[in-house]
Design an enzyme around this catalytic site. Structure first.
Site, PDB file in Angstrom:
ATOM      1  N   PRO A 128      48.677  37.351  52.210  1.00  0.00           N
ATOM      2  CA  PRO A 128      48.538  36.024  52.836  1.00  0.00           C
ATOM      3  C   PRO A 128      47.086  35.692  53.186  1.00  0.00           C
ATOM      4  CG  PRO A 128      50.460  37.139  53.716  1.00  0.00           C
ATOM      5  CD  PRO A 128      49.780  38.126  52.813  1.00  0.00           C
ATOM      6  N   ASN A 129      46.311  36.678  53.596  1.00  0.00           N
ATOM      7  CA  ASN A 129      44.922  36.393  53.998  1.00  0.00           C
ATOM      8  C   ASN A 129      43.859  36.928  53.048  1.00  0.00           C
ATOM      9  OD1 ASN A 129      45.619  34.997  56.391  1.00  0.00           O
ATOM     10  ND2 ASN A 129      46.134  36.965  57.318  1.00  0.00           N
ATOM     11  N   SER A 132      41.181  35.752  46.713  1.00  0.00           N
ATOM     12  CA  SER A 132      40.043  36.090  45.855  1.00  0.00           C
ATOM     13  C   SER A 132      39.372  37.384  46.324  1.00  0.00           C
ATOM     14  CB  SER A 132      39.018  34.950  45.882  1.00  0.00           C
ATOM     15  OG  SER A 132      39.565  33.808  45.260  1.00  0.00           O
ATOM     16  N   TRP A 156      52.395  35.231  46.986  1.00  0.00           N
ATOM     17  CA  TRP A 156      52.311  34.597  45.659  1.00  0.00           C
ATOM     18  C   TRP A 156      52.709  35.571  44.562  1.00  0.00           C
ATOM     19  CZ3 TRP A 156      52.113  30.081  47.513  1.00  0.00           C
ATOM     20  CH2 TRP A 156      51.238  29.735  48.534  1.00  0.00           C
ATOM     21  N   ARG A 268      52.922   4.316  19.847  1.00  0.00           N
ATOM     22  CA  ARG A 268      52.780   3.229  20.818  1.00  0.00           C
ATOM     23  C   ARG A 268      51.833   2.144  20.288  1.00  0.00           C
ATOM     24  NH1 ARG A 268      54.580   0.664  25.462  1.00  0.00           N
ATOM     25  NH2 ARG A 268      52.856   0.130  26.846  1.00  0.00           N
ATOM     26  N   ILE A 337      46.749   8.718  28.309  1.00  0.00           N
ATOM     27  CA  ILE A 337      47.108   8.079  27.033  1.00  0.00           C
ATOM     28  C   ILE A 337      48.508   7.470  27.126  1.00  0.00           C
ATOM     29  CG2 ILE A 337      47.675   8.595  24.606  1.00  0.00           C
ATOM     30  CD1 ILE A 337      45.266  10.611  24.702  1.00  0.00           C
ATOM     31  N   GLY A 340      51.801   4.422  32.076  1.00  0.00           N
ATOM     32  CA  GLY A 340      52.907   4.458  33.041  1.00  0.00           C
ATOM     33  C   GLY A 340      53.990   5.452  32.644  1.00  0.00           C
ATOM     34  N   GLU A 363      45.863  34.557  38.839  1.00  0.00           N
ATOM     35  CA  GLU A 363      45.133  35.673  38.199  1.00  0.00           C
ATOM     36  C   GLU A 363      43.618  35.470  38.249  1.00  0.00           C
ATOM     37  OE1 GLU A 363      46.683  37.803  34.867  1.00  0.00           O
ATOM     38  OE2 GLU A 363      48.711  37.107  35.286  1.00  0.00           O
TER      39      GLU A 363
HETATM   40  N1  COS Z   1      37.087  46.965  35.605  1.00  0.00           N
HETATM   41  C1  COS Z   1      36.945  48.164  36.203  1.00  0.00           C
HETATM   42  N2  COS Z   1      36.392  48.339  37.425  1.00  0.00           N
HETATM   43  C2  COS Z   1      35.970  47.231  38.060  1.00  0.00           C
HETATM   44  C3  COS Z   1      36.093  45.942  37.509  1.00  0.00           C
HETATM   45  C4  COS Z   1      36.669  45.831  36.225  1.00  0.00           C
HETATM   46  N3  COS Z   1      36.832  44.634  35.628  1.00  0.00           N
HETATM   47  N4  COS Z   1      35.614  45.038  38.371  1.00  0.00           N
HETATM   48  C5  COS Z   1      35.166  45.733  39.440  1.00  0.00           C
HETATM   49  N5  COS Z   1      35.396  47.059  39.243  1.00  0.00           N
HETATM   50  C6  COS Z   1      35.016  48.149  40.134  1.00  0.00           C
HETATM   51  C7  COS Z   1      33.527  48.085  40.408  1.00  0.00           C
HETATM   52  O1  COS Z   1      32.813  48.805  39.425  1.00  0.00           O
HETATM   53  C8  COS Z   1      33.423  48.720  41.771  1.00  0.00           C
HETATM   54  O2  COS Z   1      33.423  50.119  41.647  1.00  0.00           O
HETATM   55  P1  COS Z   1      32.416  51.038  42.561  1.00  0.00           P
HETATM   56  O3  COS Z   1      32.704  50.654  43.984  1.00  0.00           O
HETATM   57  O4  COS Z   1      32.815  52.428  42.229  1.00  0.00           O
HETATM   58  O5  COS Z   1      31.039  50.657  42.140  1.00  0.00           O
HETATM   59  C9  COS Z   1      34.732  48.314  42.437  1.00  0.00           C
HETATM   60  O6  COS Z   1      35.652  47.969  41.406  1.00  0.00           O
HETATM   61  C10 COS Z   1      34.572  47.141  43.360  1.00  0.00           C
HETATM   62  O7  COS Z   1      34.043  46.063  42.598  1.00  0.00           O
HETATM   63  P2  COS Z   1      33.160  44.932  43.233  1.00  0.00           P
HETATM   64  O8  COS Z   1      32.080  45.545  44.051  1.00  0.00           O
HETATM   65  O9  COS Z   1      32.778  43.995  42.144  1.00  0.00           O
HETATM   66  O10 COS Z   1      34.220  44.250  44.235  1.00  0.00           O
HETATM   67  P3  COS Z   1      34.149  42.865  44.978  1.00  0.00           P
HETATM   68  O11 COS Z   1      34.978  43.014  46.191  1.00  0.00           O
HETATM   69  O12 COS Z   1      32.735  42.407  45.130  1.00  0.00           O
HETATM   70  O13 COS Z   1      34.808  41.773  44.011  1.00  0.00           O
HETATM   71  C11 COS Z   1      36.222  40.705  42.488  1.00  0.00           C
HETATM   72  C12 COS Z   1      35.567  41.989  42.981  1.00  0.00           C
HETATM   73  C13 COS Z   1      35.808  39.434  43.193  1.00  0.00           C
HETATM   74  C14 COS Z   1      35.882  40.587  41.012  1.00  0.00           C
HETATM   75  C15 COS Z   1      37.720  40.972  42.700  1.00  0.00           C
HETATM   76  O14 COS Z   1      38.036  41.029  44.079  1.00  0.00           O
HETATM   77  C16 COS Z   1      38.599  39.971  42.041  1.00  0.00           C
HETATM   78  O15 COS Z   1      38.845  40.038  40.837  1.00  0.00           O
HETATM   79  N6  COS Z   1      39.129  39.032  42.837  1.00  0.00           N
HETATM   80  C17 COS Z   1      40.107  38.101  42.339  1.00  0.00           C
HETATM   81  C18 COS Z   1      41.429  38.731  42.441  1.00  0.00           C
HETATM   82  C19 COS Z   1      42.422  38.016  41.609  1.00  0.00           C
HETATM   83  O16 COS Z   1      42.216  37.715  40.451  1.00  0.00           O
HETATM   84  N7  COS Z   1      43.575  37.767  42.206  1.00  0.00           N
HETATM   85  C20 COS Z   1      44.623  37.085  41.556  1.00  0.00           C
HETATM   86  C21 COS Z   1      45.759  37.982  41.422  1.00  0.00           C
HETATM   87  S1  COS Z   1      47.079  36.995  40.932  1.00  0.00           S
HETATM   88  S2  COS Z   1      48.014  38.034  39.739  1.00  0.00           S
END
Ligand code: COS
Length: 379
Positions: A128-129, A132, A156, A268, A337, A340, A363
């Site tokens: 919830p909190n 991203s 979600w 149309r 396009i 209405g 995602e």
């Molecule tokens: N593949 C493998 N490892 C990864 C990676 C990837 N694509 N992306 C990041 N990592 C690893 C990093 O290498 C890092 O490892 P170390 O700490 O050992 O160096 C670790 O994971 C943390 O990564 P990072 O420092 O980039 O983390 P952040 O918190 O800054 O941010 C993001 C990462 C923003 C990219 C991540 O939180 C993210 O994808 N957020 C969105 C989440 C999302 O898509 N949610 C929707 C889900 S709905 S199904």
């Protein structure tokens, strides 16, 4: 990369088209209105092999690659983004996480059931909190003998209610420790594990979304996926691959909207001629067609890397970001396009637009894709 569809892609495209025409199209407005998750249709797609697209045959999967998987989602997206989203989440997230990261024992235990459709899969990262900023998750697991005790909530979650099994990412270490998150497989019915359906979504209404609640849920240590503490990195890799599926689905939604708009514009008439003859409409169609083609190429580029087992963090984000934005543009332009009529449920534009809006959020939002891309190019 070969730009021609291979024989399997052609066969799958036809099969999904036929299936969607018969089983999805006649029902999609009702499912959309009622927010009904057609679980029986999911089961039928399991029988067709659509729920284990890239899982090897030894685990009951179809043994295809990501070209075939993307093709199936493109065809589903042309008809119903909601059903397509369920297929994408089931394949890429829950099933994919077990296939790519779990022990052989867990693979044997769950993959045949997931690939056949006997089990529907869910995957829980977001809370919830923490959306991203996934790393700050608050749901915890504490070791108690051979068990882990889980408390918290996930939000979600596709198939949170109907899913027979969920892969859930949970904190087992310190806050902000990238090696402090672990993935667990949890079965429906485990005491303390419950779900609440999220209602009144804008789009993808045929795909079930729920909040998961964990109240002193005891999970045996044999249900840990891979190593304790590796869950966050596993999840990031799963999302890299998952973004191909949302990109493919977005391409389908975009193409569906484009094709519907094209047909409408040719039929149309205004001012004594089909509106397609007006440059204002012709140019809209030209933009849509160009963007759909570009989105498909980016998606197949990411799929190609995945097939070759190469890194695709940047290319997966390119594809997901671009294709989902194109889906919104195409849904919006299709509505314009159709005027209405496009603003009513009698025509498909408004549903394409509503379904497309999820693609830029789920995602990983478009903003997260840009964050990932910028970090990759600035490395
Ligand atoms: N593949 C493998 N490892 C990864 C990676 C990837 N694509 N992306 C990041 N990592 C690893 C990093 O290498 C890092 O490892 P170390 O700490 O050992 O160096 C670790 O994971 C943390 O990564 P990072 O420092 O980039 O983390 P952040 O918190 O800054 O941010 C993001 C990462 C923003 C990219 C991540 O939180 C993210 O994808 N957020 C969105 C989440 C999302 O898509 N949610 C929707 C889900 S709905 S199904």
């Amino acid at each position: 990369m070969n730009f021609e569809k291979n024989e399997n892609q052609k066969m799958i495209a036809q099969m999904v088209r036929d299936f969607a025409e018969k089983e999805i199209k006649p029902n999609l407005n009702k499912w959309d209105a009622d927010e009904y998750f057609p679980i029986e249709t999911m089961k039928k797609m399991g029988e067709l092999g659509l729920l284990g697209m890239y899982i090897p045959e030894q685990y009951g999967g179809s043994g295809f690659g990501y070209f075939e998987y993307a093709t199936a989602l493109m065809e589903l997206g042309k008809v119903c983004g909601g059903v397509g989203l369920s297929v994408a989440a089931h394949n890429s997230l829950c099933t994919g996480h077990i296939y790519y990261h779990a022990s052989e024992e867990l693979k044997q235990k769950y993959l045949p059931k997931l690939t056949s459709g006997e089990f529907i899969g869910a995957w829980g990262l977001t809370e919830p909190n923490t959306g991203s900023d996934a790393m700050r998750m608050k749901t915890t697991a504490v070791k108690d003998g051979e068990y882990w005790v889980i408390n918290g909530a996930k939000n979600w979650i596709t198939h949170g209610l109907s899913g027979d099994v969920a892969v859930v990412l949970v904190r087992t270490g310190e806050l902000l420790d990238s090696n402090g998150i672990t993935a667990f497989v949890i079965e429906k019915g485990t005491p303390g594990f419950s779900a609440v359906k999220i209602k009144d979504k804008f789009g993808v209404r045929a795909s079930e979304t729920a909040e998961l609640i964990f109240d002193q849920v005891r999970v045996h240590e044999s249900q840990v996926i891979g190593q304790v503490g590796q869950g966050f990195k596993q999840a990031m890799q799963i999302l890299d691959g998952g973004r191909i599926s949302i990109a493919a689905l977005s391409c389908g939604v975009a193409r569906g909207a484009y094709e519907a708009a094209l047909k409408y514009a040719q039929e149309r008439e205004q001012f004594g001629q089909p509106i397609s003859k007006f440059q204002a409409i012709g140019f809209k169609l030209a933009d849509m067609a160009t963007q759909v083609e570009a989105a498909e190429l980016l998606t197949f580029q990411a799929a190609d890397l995945k097939n070759k087992k190469q890194g695709l963090t940047k290319q997966g984000a390119f594809a997901k970001y671009y294709a989902s934005e194109v889906a919104v543009i195409c849904g919006n332009e299709a509505m314009q396009i159709m005027g209405g009529y496009g603003y009513t449920k009698e025509y498909p534009a408004e549903k394409f637009l509503r379904d497309a809006r999820l693609m830029t959020i789920g995602e990983g939002t478009s903003e997260i894709q840009k964050l990932v891309i910028s970090r990759e190019i600035l490395k």
